[in-house]
Design a protein around this motif. Structure first.
Motif, mmCIF file in Angstrom:
data_model
loop_
_atom_site.group_PDB
_atom_site.id
_atom_site.type_symbol
_atom_site.label_atom_id
_atom_site.label_comp_id
_atom_site.label_asym_id
_atom_site.label_seq_id
_atom_site.Cartn_x
_atom_site.Cartn_y
_atom_site.Cartn_z
ATOM 1 N N SER A 150 27.552 4.713 -19.295
ATOM 2 C CA SER A 150 27.301 4.074 -18.002
ATOM 3 C C SER A 150 27.359 5.137 -16.908
ATOM 4 C CB SER A 150 28.345 2.988 -17.724
ATOM 5 O OG SER A 150 29.644 3.568 -17.652
ATOM 6 N N ILE A 156 28.406 5.550 -12.669
ATOM 7 C CA ILE A 156 28.972 4.999 -11.428
ATOM 8 C C ILE A 156 28.923 6.095 -10.365
ATOM 9 C CG2 ILE A 156 31.085 4.182 -10.299
ATOM 10 C CD1 ILE A 156 31.816 2.781 -12.884
ATOM 11 N N ASN A 185 33.911 6.955 -5.850
ATOM 12 C CA ASN A 185 35.195 6.553 -6.412
ATOM 13 C C ASN A 185 36.041 5.909 -5.323
ATOM 14 O OD1 ASN A 185 36.454 8.679 -4.890
ATOM 15 N ND2 ASN A 185 35.819 10.114 -6.492
ATOM 16 N N THR A 194 27.947 0.725 -9.117
ATOM 17 C CA THR A 194 27.511 0.795 -10.513
ATOM 18 C C THR A 194 26.020 1.108 -10.534
ATOM 19 O OG1 THR A 194 29.189 -0.756 -11.263
ATOM 20 C CG2 THR A 194 27.279 -0.443 -12.692
ATOM 21 N N ASP A 218 24.871 0.005 -16.043
ATOM 22 C CA ASP A 218 25.821 -0.527 -17.010
ATOM 23 C C ASP A 218 25.636 0.183 -18.344
ATOM 24 O OD1 ASP A 218 27.070 -2.426 -15.342
ATOM 25 O OD2 ASP A 218 25.402 -3.819 -15.612
ATOM 26 N N THR A 219 26.612 0.037 -19.233
ATOM 27 C CA THR A 219 26.562 0.754 -20.507
ATOM 28 C C THR A 219 25.248 0.500 -21.233
ATOM 29 O OG1 THR A 219 28.966 0.674 -20.727
ATOM 30 C CG2 THR A 219 27.691 1.075 -22.732
ATOM 31 N N ALA A 267 18.107 1.769 -12.207
ATOM 32 C CA ALA A 267 19.285 2.611 -11.956
ATOM 33 C C ALA A 267 18.947 3.724 -10.965
ATOM 34 C CB ALA A 267 19.803 3.202 -13.264
ATOM 35 N N ARG A 269 18.990 2.380 -7.500
ATOM 36 C CA ARG A 269 20.353 2.178 -7.002
ATOM 37 C C ARG A 269 20.968 3.515 -6.573
ATOM 38 N NH1 ARG A 269 20.277 -2.253 -10.784
ATOM 39 N NH2 ARG A 269 20.707 -0.887 -12.569
ATOM 40 N N THR A 329 35.608 9.437 -18.840
ATOM 41 C CA THR A 329 34.733 9.625 -17.692
ATOM 42 C C THR A 329 34.472 11.110 -17.483
ATOM 43 O OG1 THR A 329 35.582 7.632 -16.610
ATOM 44 C CG2 THR A 329 34.424 9.213 -15.230
#
Length: 412
Positions: free
Chosen positions: A261, A263, A266, A275, A278-279, A297, A300, A337
């Motif tokens: 995934s 992101i 933070n 996000t 997603d995975t 994606a 975004r 991560t």
């Protein structure tokens, strides 16, 4: 501008693996092979187009429609890592680009192939489309020298026609061997063991894996990297290596694919984390210049960063003020991560961007476009591999990552 750093002598090393519950036991035999980052920015500059075409052709076996492929100039700019590999006895050394997205090894694109007493021509012909490059020719059984005193018998292609490879002499394919299926004719059912497979199968290394060390380019001259066959080189990474299984989702599972995934930002950032993806299944690839995201994606990411698409370069562009607010992009896999800080997300400023604006900064995230219809969520290319040590473990069907001294460095 072509930048080439001199190769150090090839050496055989005994290496160790940092203690880790997931780590492979120590191997007494491994082979370390220096690799050089070569940068040619004199041709047509459009890395996103290059990477899109590469993956559309790799995923379709060269059967993508003309509406899905953008014509690529023969003088395309290129950023790639290469290794010197000896072929024949006595060996002729060829500069081969290192490719985890394919598995065929072949020579003859620029330097002619020289037959020796070890050359055995087969009855098969080779044909491999790469999107931004292609090759067709004849398959040989040959002696291939990886390091002084370390030679194997290897099936290799010899190019009759090729394009898109300059300045290299061919490709060292270290992807999963099943990618060689349907690349030979008339025997299109054969699977060709890779160099890694044959080093292991012929007793030169004790583990069927290859580890990759890339480093981000800070300034000229170019910094070298390293391939290590059979084990890992603890001098190239920090902490532990964590391993993840190859995804079962196709087509990513045919390559060095994982489920991950993305992101952006933070909890300590000025905005809430976003996000991006997603995975989803995607691929780790040495031959991709950037980080690719499926269209949704990608959009975004564009919204989160405020970037705009630059027609002249094909890259996302941000202002210096936006760069100051650029947050980290987090690659999440298996509960771990991996952070790409602001510097890891931008095109190296020291190299410049042909056709770009002087005061702008360019990002290394691109739109996979219509590839998303093939269930491919992302490609983690060179910007990721230059920040994380990577292990491609054929024997255990997994990939591993570890931090390096360059993971959080303010380079670029």
């Amino acid at each position: 501008m072509l930048l080439v750093a001199a190769l150090a002598p090839l050496v055989v090393l005994a290496t160790t693996v940092v203690a880790d519950p997931n780590a492979i036991p120590n191997s007494p035999i491994s082979i370390s092979l220096p690799i050089t980052k070569q940068i040619n920015l004199t041709g047509t500059f459009h890395p996103s187009q290059r990477d899109q075409n590469r993956w559309m052709n790799l995923l379709t076996g060269g059967q993508a429609s003309t509406s899905e492929i953008t014509e690529v100039p023969l003088t395309y700019s290129i950023i790639a890592y290469s290794a010197n590999i000896g072929v024949g006895d006595p060996p002729t050394y060829y500069s081969l680009t290192v490719d985890t997205g394919s598995a065929n090894t072949w020579v003859g694109a620029n330097k002619p192939y020289s037959k020796t007493k070890t050359s055995v021509k087969t009855d098969d012909f080779l044909n491999v489309p790469y999107g931004t490059a292609s090759v067709n020719g004849t398959e040989y059984e040959e002696t291939v020298t990886i390091a002084p005193g370390v030679a194997i018998r290897q099936s290799i292609g010899v190019a009759s026609n090729s394009f898109g490879i300059y300045p290299f002499d061919g490709i060292l394919g270290i992807g999963p061997k099943y990618l060689t299926l349907d690349t030979l004719f008339p025997d299109n059912t054969s699977i060709i063991p890779t160099v890694t497979d044959n080093l292991y199968g012929q007793g030169k290394i004790e583990q069927n894996l290859v580890a990759v060390s890339f480093e981000p380019t800070a300034s000229e001259p170019v910094i070298d990297g390293e391939l290590t066959f059979g084990s890992t080189d603890s001098t190239k990474y920090t902490g532990d290596i964590t391993y993840f299984p190859i995804t079962k989702t196709l087509p990513s599972g045919r390559f060095w694919g994982v489920d991950a995934s993305f992101i952006y930002g933070n909890a300590q950032g000025k905005k809430a984390p976003v996000t991006i993806l997603d995975t989803t299944a995607g691929v780790i690839d040495t031959g991709t210049n950037q980080i690719g995201l499926g269209t949704d994606a990608y959009n975004r990411y564009v919204d989160a960063t405020g970037a705009v698409y630059d027609e002249n370069t094909g890259l996302l562009r941000i202002t210096p003020a936006q760069y100051e607010n650029l947050q980290s992009l987090f690659f999440g896999i298996g509960g771990r991560t991996y952070e790409l800080n602001a510097n890891a997300q931008i095109w190296p400023r020291t190299l410049g961007v042909p056709g770009g604006e002087k005061d702008s900064i360019y990002l290394v995230v691109f739109d996979l476009g219509s590839i998303i219809s093939l269930d491919l969520g992302f490609i983690a290319g060179q910007p990721f591999l230059e920040r994380y040590y990577s292990v491609f473990d054929t024997g255990n069907s997994r990939v591993g990552f570890a931090t390096t001294p360059f993971t959080y460095a303010d380079i670029n």
